[in-house]
Design a protein around this motif. Sequence first.
Motif, PDB file in Angstrom:
ATOM      1  N   SER B 199      -5.538   9.776  13.124  1.00  0.00           N
ATOM      2  CA  SER B 199      -5.823   9.306  11.769  1.00  0.00           C
ATOM      3  C   SER B 199      -4.681   8.415  11.276  1.00  0.00           C
ATOM      4  O   SER B 199      -3.579   8.882  11.000  1.00  0.00           O
ATOM      5  N   ASP B 200      -4.975   7.132  11.188  1.00  0.00           N
ATOM      6  CA  ASP B 200      -3.988   6.138  10.771  1.00  0.00           C
ATOM      7  C   ASP B 200      -3.996   6.087   9.243  1.00  0.00           C
ATOM      8  O   ASP B 200      -4.970   5.642   8.636  1.00  0.00           O
ATOM      9  N   GLU B 201      -2.913   6.577   8.637  1.00  0.00           N
ATOM     10  CA  GLU B 201      -2.861   6.697   7.178  1.00  0.00           C
ATOM     11  C   GLU B 201      -1.678   5.916   6.605  1.00  0.00           C
ATOM     12  O   GLU B 201      -1.051   6.324   5.633  1.00  0.00           O
ATOM     13  N   VAL B 202      -1.434   4.766   7.223  1.00  0.00           N
ATOM     14  CA  VAL B 202      -0.298   3.923   6.852  1.00  0.00           C
ATOM     15  C   VAL B 202      -0.363   3.504   5.373  1.00  0.00           C
ATOM     16  O   VAL B 202       0.653   3.344   4.716  1.00  0.00           O
ATOM     17  N   TYR B 203      -1.592   3.351   4.852  1.00  0.00           N
ATOM     18  CA  TYR B 203      -1.768   2.837   3.483  1.00  0.00           C
ATOM     19  C   TYR B 203      -2.092   3.947   2.490  1.00  0.00           C
ATOM     20  O   TYR B 203      -2.712   3.693   1.462  1.00  0.00           O
ATOM     21  N   ARG B 204      -1.698   5.183   2.802  1.00  0.00           N
ATOM     22  CA  ARG B 204      -2.057   6.376   2.015  1.00  0.00           C
ATOM     23  C   ARG B 204      -1.974   6.154   0.508  1.00  0.00           C
ATOM     24  O   ARG B 204      -2.871   6.541  -0.235  1.00  0.00           O
ATOM     25  N   GLU B 205      -0.900   5.524   0.030  1.00  0.00           N
ATOM     26  CA  GLU B 205      -0.704   5.383  -1.420  1.00  0.00           C
ATOM     27  C   GLU B 205      -1.565   4.283  -2.034  1.00  0.00           C
ATOM     28  O   GLU B 205      -1.777   4.283  -3.249  1.00  0.00           O
ATOM     29  N   PHE B 206      -2.041   3.365  -1.204  1.00  0.00           N
ATOM     30  CA  PHE B 206      -2.723   2.189  -1.756  1.00  0.00           C
ATOM     31  C   PHE B 206      -4.208   2.472  -1.913  1.00  0.00           C
ATOM     32  O   PHE B 206      -5.039   2.027  -1.116  1.00  0.00           O
ATOM     33  N   VAL B 207      -4.535   3.260  -2.942  1.00  0.00           N
ATOM     34  CA  VAL B 207      -5.909   3.667  -3.228  1.00  0.00           C
ATOM     35  C   VAL B 207      -6.125   3.403  -4.717  1.00  0.00           C
ATOM     36  O   VAL B 207      -5.293   3.792  -5.531  1.00  0.00           O
ATOM     37  N   PHE B 208      -7.236   2.728  -5.038  1.00  0.00           N
ATOM     38  CA  PHE B 208      -7.406   2.238  -6.409  1.00  0.00           C
ATOM     39  C   PHE B 208      -8.547   2.948  -7.132  1.00  0.00           C
ATOM     40  O   PHE B 208      -9.321   3.694  -6.528  1.00  0.00           O
ATOM     41  N   ASP B 209      -8.635   2.671  -8.465  1.00  0.00           N
ATOM     42  CA  ASP B 209      -9.770   3.092  -9.284  1.00  0.00           C
ATOM     43  C   ASP B 209      -9.919   4.613  -9.323  1.00  0.00           C
ATOM     44  O   ASP B 209     -11.036   5.146  -9.361  1.00  0.00           O
ATOM     45  N   ASN B 284      10.810   6.022  -7.714  1.00  0.00           N
ATOM     46  CA  ASN B 284      11.368   4.880  -8.452  1.00  0.00           C
ATOM     47  C   ASN B 284      10.501   3.634  -8.367  1.00  0.00           C
ATOM     48  O   ASN B 284      10.600   2.764  -9.216  1.00  0.00           O
ATOM     49  N   PHE B 285       9.716   3.510  -7.279  1.00  0.00           N
ATOM     50  CA  PHE B 285       9.059   2.206  -7.084  1.00  0.00           C
ATOM     51  C   PHE B 285       7.583   2.288  -6.699  1.00  0.00           C
ATOM     52  O   PHE B 285       6.861   1.308  -6.809  1.00  0.00           O
ATOM     53  N   ASP B 291       0.296  -0.431  -8.448  1.00  0.00           N
ATOM     54  CA  ASP B 291      -0.298  -1.186  -9.570  1.00  0.00           C
ATOM     55  C   ASP B 291      -0.368  -2.671  -9.241  1.00  0.00           C
ATOM     56  O   ASP B 291      -1.352  -3.350  -9.553  1.00  0.00           O
ATOM     57  N   GLU B 292       0.704  -3.168  -8.623  1.00  0.00           N
ATOM     58  CA  GLU B 292       0.740  -4.572  -8.262  1.00  0.00           C
ATOM     59  C   GLU B 292      -0.381  -4.907  -7.259  1.00  0.00           C
ATOM     60  O   GLU B 292      -1.084  -5.907  -7.402  1.00  0.00           O
ATOM     61  N   TYR B 293      -0.561  -4.047  -6.263  1.00  0.00           N
ATOM     62  CA  TYR B 293      -1.628  -4.314  -5.288  1.00  0.00           C
ATOM     63  C   TYR B 293      -3.005  -4.208  -5.944  1.00  0.00           C
ATOM     64  O   TYR B 293      -3.923  -4.936  -5.582  1.00  0.00           O
ATOM     65  N   ARG B 294      -3.148  -3.316  -6.918  1.00  0.00           N
ATOM     66  CA  ARG B 294      -4.428  -3.196  -7.602  1.00  0.00           C
ATOM     67  C   ARG B 294      -4.730  -4.490  -8.352  1.00  0.00           C
ATOM     68  O   ARG B 294      -5.845  -5.017  -8.297  1.00  0.00           O
ATOM     69  N   ARG B 295      -3.706  -5.043  -9.022  1.00  0.00           N
ATOM     70  CA  ARG B 295      -3.918  -6.320  -9.719  1.00  0.00           C
ATOM     71  C   ARG B 295      -4.312  -7.420  -8.729  1.00  0.00           C
ATOM     72  O   ARG B 295      -5.192  -8.229  -8.985  1.00  0.00           O
ATOM     73  N   ARG B 296      -3.647  -7.433  -7.599  1.00  0.00           N
ATOM     74  CA  ARG B 296      -3.954  -8.458  -6.590  1.00  0.00           C
ATOM     75  C   ARG B 296      -5.365  -8.274  -6.042  1.00  0.00           C
ATOM     76  O   ARG B 296      -6.076  -9.245  -5.801  1.00  0.00           O
ATOM     77  N   ARG B 297      -5.714  -7.025  -5.815  1.00  0.00           N
ATOM     78  CA  ARG B 297      -7.064  -6.741  -5.333  1.00  0.00           C
ATOM     79  C   ARG B 297      -8.082  -7.338  -6.312  1.00  0.00           C
ATOM     80  O   ARG B 297      -9.061  -7.984  -5.918  1.00  0.00           O
ATOM     81  N   PRO B 315     -12.858  -3.892  -2.518  1.00  0.00           N
ATOM     82  CA  PRO B 315     -12.028  -3.032  -1.652  1.00  0.00           C
ATOM     83  C   PRO B 315     -11.465  -1.832  -2.423  1.00  0.00           C
ATOM     84  O   PRO B 315     -11.058  -1.968  -3.577  1.00  0.00           O
ATOM     85  N   GLU B 316     -11.440  -0.682  -1.752  1.00  0.00           N
ATOM     86  CA  GLU B 316     -11.017   0.556  -2.416  1.00  0.00           C
ATOM     87  C   GLU B 316      -9.547   0.873  -2.200  1.00  0.00           C
ATOM     88  O   GLU B 316      -8.963   1.696  -2.909  1.00  0.00           O
ATOM     89  N   GLY B 317      -8.950   0.288  -1.153  1.00  0.00           N
ATOM     90  CA  GLY B 317      -7.568   0.644  -0.852  1.00  0.00           C
ATOM     91  C   GLY B 317      -6.943  -0.306   0.145  1.00  0.00           C
ATOM     92  O   GLY B 317      -7.523  -1.330   0.496  1.00  0.00           O
ATOM     93  N   ALA B 318      -5.742   0.068   0.641  1.00  0.00           N
ATOM     94  CA  ALA B 318      -4.926  -0.801   1.508  1.00  0.00           C
ATOM     95  C   ALA B 318      -4.685  -2.128   0.794  1.00  0.00           C
ATOM     96  O   ALA B 318      -4.753  -2.182  -0.444  1.00  0.00           O
TER      97      ALA B 318
END
Lengths: 398, 398
Positions: B199-209, B284-285, B291-297, B315-318
Motif C-alpha cells: 500500500s503506497d501511502e506517500v500522499y497520506r496527508e494530501f486529502v481534500f474536502d 508547524n507546516f 491547504d495550498e495543494y487544495r487551492r491548487r487542485r 481529484p480527491e487527493g495527492a
Amino acid sequence: MLSHRGNTMPASPIRRLIPYANEAKRKGIEVYHLNIGQPDIPTPPEIFEAIRNFPDKVLPYGPSEGLPETREVIADYFRRYGIEVSPDEVFITTGGSEAIIFSLMAITDPGDEVLIPEPFYTNYGGFAHMSSVRLVPIPTSVEDGFRLPPDEVIEERITERTRGIIIITPNNPTGTVYTREEMERIGRIAKKHNLFVFSDEVYREFVFDGKRHTSILEIEGIEDRCAVLDSISKRFSACGARIGFVVSRNKKFLDALLRFGQARLCPPTIEQMGAIAGFKYMNNFMQDMVDEYRRRRDVVYEEIMKIEGAFTLKPEGAFYTVVRLPVKNAEDFIIWMLTSFSVDGKTTMVAPANGFYATPGKGEDEVRIAYVLEVEKLRHAMEILRLGIERYRNEVEG
Amino acid sequence: MLSHRGNTMPASPIRRLIPYANEAKRKGIEVYHLNIGQPDIPTPPEIFEAIRNFPDKVLPYGPSEGLPETREVIADYFRRYGIEVSPDEVFITTGGSEAIIFSLMAITDPGDEVLIPEPFYTNYGGFAHMSSVRLVPIPTSVEDGFRLPPDEVIEERITERTRGIIIITPNNPTGTVYTREEMERIGRIAKKHNLFVFSDEVYREFVFDGKRHTSILEIEGIEDRCAVLDSISKRFSACGARIGFVVSRNKKFLDALLRFGQARLCPPTIEQMGAIAGFKYMNNFMQDMVDEYRRRRDVVYEEIMKIEGAFTLKPEGAFYTVVRLPVKNAEDFIIWMLTSFSVDGKTTMVAPANGFYATPGKGEDEVRIAYVLEVEKLRHAMEILRLGIERYRNEVEG
C-alpha cells in the motif's frame, strides 16, 4: 508469504554478527570495530561546508544521471590520472551499491553467470542474488597474495551463460592491487569470450609502497566492454553520503543505466554537493589520508606477524587484509571474542572471511581485518585479537 | 552486449520527454513543469537546519534498517493517526523507490505476477521490470473517477503466479482516495487468495474536502500480509533527500528487507537528520501545505473545466489528476507544445498518461497533470495548455 529470493537472500557477513557486538556493548564492553570498512578519519571539512551551504529553498529531485557538476568534476578527476573521460560517460549512483546492481542488470538476465576472483566483497553476492545472477568464483589464495590464477583457470569457468567478469582493484577484502599485466589479461579474456568487465576501483588512491594502480579504462581494445564502478565513501571518508558512480564509454550501456536510474528518480541531491567539493579539493587531504592508511597497514601487518600460526602477505592497497588464523572456525572465534573475551573492558571484532567466498567451506579459518582505526587504537585492537587467539586455542579449541 | 532486461527497461514517461523541454529552454522558452511531481513549495526550514547541524566529524554508515531515531519518529507519526506501530516495524529506505523494489523482491520471484489498478505510478512498471515480475493491470477509468471495479473483475485476474496487489492511495497519477470500503475489499481479496498487499501511502496527508484517508494498517485480518510503502519526498517537499520507509507487522518480511538492505549498506545518513526534524515539527507546516495543494487542485480543476472536450472528475487527493484531452495522441501533443507553441515566451509541459498504463493503447488521449506550481503560475500554465489544445486541434489535427 516470502519469495524464494526473499527467503534465501544472504545476510551480510560484515553486519550479521552485529547483534553480538551490541550485546557486548550493553554489558559495558568497548568493541574495536575492525569488521566493517567504516573509517574513523574525519570527513574533509570542505565536504561538510558544501553540504551546509546548499543554497536553495527547495530540496529537489536532480537529474537521474546526476547533477551536471558532479559528472564534470569526476571527468576532471580521471583526467588528472591521464584518463580521458567526458562528463557524458559518468553516471552518478546512490552509493557504489547502486553502481553494482544497475551495471549487473544492464548486462545480465536472470540465470546468467558472472566470474569473480574469490574471496570478493561480500555484497557482490547479495546483488547477484537480487539480480538472479550466478557468481562463478575464480580461485585465489592467501599463500600467493591472492594474485589472479593462469588464464586457463579463468577460461575453463566460462560457459555460454557467462556475460561478464568482476574485478576489484585495489581489492576488498584482500588488499591486493592487480598489476597492469593482470588487468591486460582480464581485458584479453573479456575480448576473446565476449564478456563485459565490471572494474570496482573504489580504493583507487589507497595503493602503497610506490605501486601504481591500473584502471580498466587504461586497457586498450575493450573500450566498449568495460565500466568502472566507484564511490566516494572511502576516498572521502564519507560512507553515509551514498554517492557512487559508473564510468563507461559504451553508450548503450549508459543508456540502460539511465533508464534504470529514472525508475529511482535520482541520487541524493545535497550529498552530491559534498561530493563535488570532495573532488574539487582532493589535493587538500588525499595524500595525508593515504599516508595514514599506509601507517595503519604497517601496524596491522606487524601485529599479524606476532600471532603464532597466522598467515598473510603484506597488503598492497585498500584498507583490508584477509588473514588465515590458527583456529578451526573463524566465525565461532569472532562470536567468542564478543561474548567471552575482553582485556581491560575492551574486545575486537573482525569479519568472518567465509562470507567473502562463494565456494562452500572456503575461508572457514580466515578473517577480514579492516584497518579503519587510528594507529594507537589499532595496535591495541590487534593485541587484544592476538591475546584472544591464544586464550581461545588453549581454553576452547585446546 | 546488453541484457534483455537492460535493452527493454522502459524509460520514464515522466522524464523521457525532458530533452524536448531542454531544447525549448535553449531557445529561450520558459517551461511550466506540470509533468513531474517536483513541488515548488519550500522544504521546511527545520529540515535544512537539522541537516546543517549534523554534529559529527565523520559522515558514517548508519544501520541498514535506518537510524533508531528515524524509526522512532515514524512510529510516533503513525500513533498520531491512531495506528499502533513500533519502531521495529519501520524500515528506512533510500527513497520510496527502494521501498518498492525491496518489498517486491521480498514477496515475488522472477515470473510472478502482481495486480495493480491501472493507470499507476509509472515507476512500478520499472521496478517490476527490474525484479522480472509481471504487473497485471486492474482496469479503472476516468469516467467513474478511477474507482476500483467490482471484486470479480479483480479476482478473475488472479492466477497461480499472483503473489500480491499494489494499491496507491491517495493515488498517483489519478488523485483518487480509496474509501475504507474499497480498502476492506482489497483486504478480503488478499486474504481469500493468499496475496500480500503493498500500500503506497506517500500522499497520506494530501486529502481534500473533509475526506478521510484509510491506511492498509487499519484493515483487520491482514496484519501479516501487508506493508505500507512511503516516502518523505512529497510530504516534506524534500524529493532530493531520498528518504523513504516501509512499515509492516510481518517479521519475516522485515527480516528479508533487512538482508536486502545490508547489501546496499544504509540509506543516506545526513538526510535522515532532515527526515527526523520533518516528522518532529510536522505540525508547524503540514496544514498550510495541504491547504495550498487544495487551492491548487481547485485552480487546476476549474481550468480543466474550461477546456472544451476535456474530461476529469474532481481529484480527491495527492497532487495529480489524469485528464482526457480532446486530442488523438497526447504524447504528440506534448511534444508539439514543447517544440511549436508558446504564449509570451512560455509553454506548459505535462506527462503523457499512456506510460501510466500497462495495457497497450490505453491512455493515448490522456495526460497526467501535477499541480506543483503556485496558484498564479499554475493558472497561467493551465491557460497556456488550453490555448495550446485549441490551436493544436485547429492547425495540426484539424
